[in-house]
Design a protein around this motif. Sequence first.
Motif, PDB file in Angstrom:
ATOM      1  N   GLY A   1       8.520 -12.075   1.141  1.00  0.00           N
ATOM      2  CA  GLY A   1       8.064 -11.156   1.641  1.00  0.00           C
ATOM      3  C   GLY A   1       7.317 -10.208   0.839  1.00  0.00           C
ATOM      4  O   GLY A   1       7.023  -9.834  -0.027  1.00  0.00           O
ATOM      5  N   LEU A   2       6.237  -9.641   1.683  1.00  0.00           N
ATOM      6  CA  LEU A   2       5.226  -8.868   1.532  1.00  0.00           C
ATOM      7  C   LEU A   2       5.678  -7.571   1.185  1.00  0.00           C
ATOM      8  O   LEU A   2       4.895  -6.920  -0.185  1.00  0.00           O
ATOM      9  N   GLU A   3       6.779  -6.998   0.925  1.00  0.00           N
ATOM     10  CA  GLU A   3       7.137  -6.069   0.797  1.00  0.00           C
ATOM     11  C   GLU A   3       7.624  -6.113  -0.695  1.00  0.00           C
ATOM     12  O   GLU A   3       7.237  -5.512  -1.983  1.00  0.00           O
ATOM     13  N   ALA A   4       8.035  -6.759  -0.874  1.00  0.00           N
ATOM     14  CA  ALA A   4       8.702  -7.151  -2.375  1.00  0.00           C
ATOM     15  C   ALA A   4       7.917  -7.737  -2.887  1.00  0.00           C
ATOM     16  O   ALA A   4       7.474  -7.156  -4.215  1.00  0.00           O
TER      17      ALA A   4
ATOM     18  N   GLU B   1       6.324  -5.673  -6.417  1.00  0.00           N
ATOM     19  CA  GLU B   1       5.499  -6.520  -7.444  1.00  0.00           C
ATOM     20  C   GLU B   1       4.763  -5.735  -8.258  1.00  0.00           C
ATOM     21  O   GLU B   1       4.419  -5.369  -9.423  1.00  0.00           O
ATOM     22  N   SER B   2       4.179  -6.279  -7.386  1.00  0.00           N
ATOM     23  CA  SER B   2       2.052  -6.834  -8.026  1.00  0.00           C
ATOM     24  C   SER B   2       2.387  -5.242  -7.993  1.00  0.00           C
ATOM     25  O   SER B   2       1.125  -4.363  -8.773  1.00  0.00           O
ATOM     26  N   SER B   3       2.652  -3.590  -7.766  1.00  0.00           N
ATOM     27  CA  SER B   3       1.987  -2.417  -7.486  1.00  0.00           C
ATOM     28  C   SER B   3       3.457  -2.587  -8.828  1.00  0.00           C
ATOM     29  O   SER B   3       2.370  -0.986  -9.897  1.00  0.00           O
TER      30      SER B   3
ATOM     31  N   ALA C   1       8.620 -14.506  -5.573  1.00  0.00           N
ATOM     32  CA  ALA C   1       9.365 -14.848  -5.265  1.00  0.00           C
ATOM     33  C   ALA C   1      10.201 -13.265  -5.140  1.00  0.00           C
ATOM     34  O   ALA C   1      11.351 -12.798  -4.543  1.00  0.00           O
ATOM     35  N   GLY C   2       9.658 -12.801  -5.327  1.00  0.00           N
ATOM     36  CA  GLY C   2       9.774 -11.122  -4.930  1.00  0.00           C
ATOM     37  C   GLY C   2      11.189 -10.630  -5.763  1.00  0.00           C
ATOM     38  O   GLY C   2      12.118  -9.562  -5.297  1.00  0.00           O
ATOM     39  N   HIS C   3      11.459 -10.838  -6.265  1.00  0.00           N
ATOM     40  CA  HIS C   3      12.197 -10.923  -8.005  1.00  0.00           C
ATOM     41  C   HIS C   3      11.370 -10.371  -9.372  1.00  0.00           C
ATOM     42  O   HIS C   3      11.235 -11.463  -9.568  1.00  0.00           O
TER      43      HIS C   3
END
Lengths: 351, 351
Positions: A282-285, A289-291, B255-257
């Motif tokens: 997902g974009l939010e996750a 993570e990148s932020s 991965a969102g993790h």
Amino acid sequence: MTHAKRYAASTLTTFVEQLFEKAGADAEVAQVVTRVLLEGELLGHRTHGLNLVSRYIGGMLSGQVKASARMLEQVSDSGISALFDGHYVLGPYCVSRALDCAAKGATAQGIGIAVVRRASHIGCLAAYLKPFTDRGLVAMVYSSDPSAGLVCAHGGIDPVYTPNPIAAGIPTRGEPILLDVSMSTVTLGLVGQCRDAGSTLPHPVLMSNEGRLSDDPADFFTTPPGSILPLGGQAFGHKGFALAILVEALTSGLAGHGRKDAPDQWGASATAVVIDPRFFGGLEAFTDESSFLSKLILASRPVDPGRPVRLPGQAGLKLREQALGEGVSLTQKVVDELNRTAGQLQLPALS
Amino acid sequence: MTHAKRYAASTLTTFVEQLFEKAGADAEVAQVVTRVLLEGELLGHRTHGLNLVSRYIGGMLSGQVKASARMLEQVSDSGISALFDGHYVLGPYCVSRALDCAAKGATAQGIGIAVVRRASHIGCLAAYLKPFTDRGLVAMVYSSDPSAGLVCAHGGIDPVYTPNPIAAGIPTRGEPILLDVSMSTVTLGLVGQCRDAGSTLPHPVLMSNEGRLSDDPADFFTTPPGSILPLGGQAFGHKGFALAILVEALTSGLAGHGRKDAPDQWGASATAVVIDPRFFGGLEAFTDESSFLSKLILASRPVDPGRPVRLPGQAGLKLREQALGEGVSLTQKVVDELNRTAGQLQLPALS
């Protein structure tokens, strides 16, 4: 460098688009190429910005460089994988079309890839990425030029391949991370600049044609020529060398047009890969993570207290913001070149 | 290192598969993990080969590492893009399944991508690639571990991220090109080996926790810990740093993790991307180009006449061929560990 004056980005856009159109470019091609070159300028890549306009138009007028959208030929298309033959159309148009095509695949199924062979000069790879990160996409561009050999194999003397950059735009919750790095220690541009300035390179990253390590540009411009060391230098050059081979494979290899064809005209192989995080975690996750990673990085204690740690692209994005706010400052040399080209095309000078 | 004796690859395969199965692994998982670890051993990656068997089985017996195929959960699937949650299943099984999934997408539409979060230790990335290059596919694996921070940002002191390797298999007309390189100057493994051997590192690529460049492993193992310089070192570390951020985005980001979740158990994020050249310029044109480039590289004059230029993976593939012909030589230490594990599981020792 003398800075002439500041120009509004919109003024420059109109002026440069007119130059390209008057020189024979399709309106669409003129718009896209102008946008990419201006973006390079805005991000502070002065060697890959509006200084290229006169060179590109010179190529068009001599007939080597094409500027018709129709000439960019789509050779294959699976919906998410495509191959284009650029037939030496202006590179920024070819690469932008490849990125658009890859983004279409990405938004449909999570990833898309488009390869271009025989693009004319493609400018600054970082300049292509922001429109995609603004849409929440991860965009990557790889390129090589099979007509040139500049960089040596790890442990080798002779120049074999090109600096082969990898660029990527990574969305975050704030400004994107924009990276654009060559798989060689330095680029030909820097070697040429040092030669012109009569200076040595900041590090001994050249190999003379007899296999001697050197920081003297003269050792590169010999017959036979010297070479540039791969990223990693003498100690870890096997890494930059390996990555450069991967870039060759992803560009000229997939393109089916490369060193084996011994092209005698400068022309890039370029590959665009776009990924849509919505198909994964997902974009939010993703942006969380990148932020989070960005914050960790920016919180690093700097080795030199005067030089805080920065993210790739951060300095360029700051320059971009300033230029959009205060106007784009061009050197007198670039203004003179643009006006000479305008005169040649019987168009009014930049006001 | 004392080398015990040579074993047929088939003998080792049967023996190691039995160990994994007796320890509770599904037959399919036991087979895949055994194949990957043996392949690492064959390619000469002795730190990522059969020495890992006892460690992996130890993890299974303690309950931290899972070995049931069912536990590898497919979270999303677009046909060419997939996300898996490994739930700490044995890493070689997770990564192999991700590569199979990506290869399916590639053969259907030109490119496929599969991301895995929370895989247990994934071994040597180069060991996964040959089955794909044998089918004429380009296979790439990226990985990071969000539970560990070892490498500093460019210009920073503090350890932030992991060595973040990029591996790729590239088909040619002959043996494939197999590359597997970290985006740091060195890996934790080498730092640990030097500490254990009481030696310094071959190059000053460590940063003490006070921001002093060092070749002394002791400067890494401090409280707070030191860090490893990115690929490119002090002069060109912005490149390795930028590429490492890209690997973080492609792995933990998709991965969102990741680091935002502060995982306390060792576990990899890994991303497999597979490309089928038949959807672009064709396999023949691809291998013509990769073979042509290989020849150019191998024809380079070497800087040191005693060390001819080699392709990435070439030395490993030669060791592999020897081991398959003459038997796999294991150190007495590895044989002892395997036999201790066999005894623990009430299985006969390696004969």
